[in-house]
Design a protein around this motif. Structure first.
Motif, PDB file in Angstrom:
ATOM      1  N   ASP A 174      15.692  -2.293   4.022  1.00 29.51           N
ATOM      2  CA  ASP A 174      16.230  -3.349   2.945  1.00 29.51           C
ATOM      3  C   ASP A 174      15.226  -4.627   3.017  1.00 29.51           C
ATOM      4  O   ASP A 174      15.359  -5.470   3.720  1.00 29.51           O
ATOM      5  CB  ASP A 174      17.558  -3.585   3.681  1.00 29.51           C
ATOM      6  N   THR A 175      14.271  -4.518   2.203  1.00 25.91           N
ATOM      7  CA  THR A 175      13.190  -5.383   2.202  1.00 25.91           C
ATOM      8  C   THR A 175      13.143  -5.867   0.833  1.00 25.91           C
ATOM      9  O   THR A 175      13.324  -5.108  -0.056  1.00 25.91           O
ATOM     10  CB  THR A 175      11.768  -4.950   2.881  1.00 25.91           C
ATOM     11  N   ILE A 176      12.251  -6.870   0.606  1.00 29.68           N
ATOM     12  CA  ILE A 176      12.062  -7.522  -0.612  1.00 29.68           C
ATOM     13  C   ILE A 176      11.080  -6.588  -1.490  1.00 29.68           C
ATOM     14  O   ILE A 176      11.294  -6.422  -2.591  1.00 29.68           O
ATOM     15  CB  ILE A 176      11.715  -8.933  -0.786  1.00 29.68           C
ATOM     16  N   GLU A 177      10.130  -5.997  -0.892  1.00 31.77           N
ATOM     17  CA  GLU A 177       9.306  -5.064  -1.485  1.00 31.77           C
ATOM     18  C   GLU A 177       9.803  -3.948  -1.922  1.00 31.77           C
ATOM     19  O   GLU A 177       9.521  -3.309  -2.979  1.00 31.77           O
ATOM     20  CB  GLU A 177       8.215  -4.891  -0.308  1.00 31.77           C
ATOM     21  N   LYS A 214       1.203  -2.275  -7.849  1.00 33.39           N
ATOM     22  CA  LYS A 214       1.382  -2.227  -6.572  1.00 33.39           C
ATOM     23  C   LYS A 214       1.375  -3.738  -5.947  1.00 33.39           C
ATOM     24  O   LYS A 214       0.075  -4.309  -6.429  1.00 33.39           O
ATOM     25  CB  LYS A 214       0.708  -1.366  -5.651  1.00 33.39           C
ATOM     26  N   GLN A 215       2.258  -4.331  -5.480  1.00 28.89           N
ATOM     27  CA  GLN A 215       2.068  -5.891  -4.929  1.00 28.89           C
ATOM     28  C   GLN A 215       1.749  -6.856  -6.209  1.00 28.89           C
ATOM     29  O   GLN A 215       1.255  -7.821  -5.906  1.00 28.89           O
ATOM     30  CB  GLN A 215       1.003  -5.883  -3.937  1.00 28.89           C
ATOM     31  N   TYR A 254       7.926 -14.069  -3.566  1.00 31.75           N
ATOM     32  CA  TYR A 254       7.168 -12.746  -2.669  1.00 31.75           C
ATOM     33  C   TYR A 254       5.609 -12.455  -3.243  1.00 31.75           C
ATOM     34  O   TYR A 254       4.801 -12.291  -2.914  1.00 31.75           O
ATOM     35  CB  TYR A 254       8.258 -11.407  -3.101  1.00 31.75           C
ATOM     36  N   TYR A 255       5.849 -12.535  -4.823  1.00 33.04           N
ATOM     37  CA  TYR A 255       4.427 -12.399  -5.572  1.00 33.04           C
ATOM     38  C   TYR A 255       3.687 -13.592  -5.302  1.00 33.04           C
ATOM     39  O   TYR A 255       2.421 -13.242  -5.385  1.00 33.04           O
ATOM     40  CB  TYR A 255       4.955 -11.988  -7.032  1.00 33.04           C
ATOM     41  N   ALA A 256       4.137 -14.845  -5.235  1.00 31.44           N
ATOM     42  CA  ALA A 256       3.082 -15.793  -5.080  1.00 31.44           C
ATOM     43  C   ALA A 256       2.293 -15.777  -3.819  1.00 31.44           C
ATOM     44  O   ALA A 256       1.336 -16.255  -3.838  1.00 31.44           O
ATOM     45  CB  ALA A 256       3.884 -17.213  -4.954  1.00 31.44           C
TER      46      ALA A 256
END
Length: 226
Positions: free
Chosen positions: A22-25, A37-38, A93-95
């Motif tokens: 259960d992670t944001i990724e 990816k990412q 997360y993306y920032a």
């Protein structure tokens, strides 16, 4: 293959499905096929890189898709019922991700147009009240916190489409919508020239967005609301 049947009183040898972490990724796997990816981007020219852009900018775009101010059916559908707090987590997360940029694509516009694009990006057109792109997006065009995106690593078709969207009002931002005002002052040829220069410019050594400051921008811009 013989199907297994449940028999009363007999132990069942059934493997328990393994739950993903259960992670944001893990939760953002749906974004990978389009944005890479990412968030590092893919070969599709219409899907932009997300990694390293200011969190405020990414959050405002997610809200715009959710509320229909930006129109792209898959994004509108995916975000329709997500609350603000979750969109902020996605944006942050993306920032926070810093992954290498792809090499710039070769120019798709003639050299004369390329130089016109460079002139607008670096110097603007004061006679028509068109500010230089670097005045807002930073000297490296890497963006400015909290809400101005970097222009590095974007493809010609994507940049051209977004500028066209602002020119014709199909893409809007928070008022005052400075990009709509700027794009409306450009001709179609100038849009192509700017997109040609930005999509082929070298990647700078420092790709991080500028920190928020009290520096006055050429225009009041709703994207810089915190």
């Amino acid at each position: 293959m013989v199907a297994a049947h449940w028999l009363p009183g007999r132990a069942q040898n059934v493997a328990t499905p393994q739950r993903p972490p259960d992670t944001i990724e893990e939760r953002l796997r749906a974004c990978v096929s389009c944005h890479g990816k990412q968030g590092g981007g893919t070969g599709n020219v219409y899907f932009p890189r997300l990694a390293g852009k200011p969190a405020g900018y990414l959050y405002h775009q997610l809200v715009a898709f959710r509320e229909g101010r930006r129109k792209y059916a898959p994004m509108n559908f995916l975000l329709a019922y997500l609350p603000d707090d979750y969109l902020k987590k996605m944006a942050q997360y993306y920032a926070d991700i810093q992954v290498p940029y792809d090499n710039p694509a070769p120019s798709v516009v003639p050299d004369q147009a390329l130089q016109r694009g460079r002139s607008i990006v670096m110097n603007g057109d004061p006679a028509r009240k068109v500010p230089a792109c670097v005045a807002c997006h930073g000297p490296n065009l890497s963006g400015r916190e909290p809400g101005i995106p970097g222009l590095i690593g974007l493809r010609f078709d994507y940049i051209s489409a977004q500028l066209g969207g602002w020119r014709y009002g199909t893409r809007t931002a928070l008022e005052p919508d400075c990009m709509q005002l700027i794009a409306a002052r450009l001709t179609e040829a100038e849009v192509a020239a700017v997109a040609g220069w930005l999509s082929s410019m070298p990647v700078p050594a420092d790709t991080r967005p500028l920190k928020a400051s009290s520096e006055r921008l050429p225009l009041e811009c709703g994207s810089q609301q915190r």
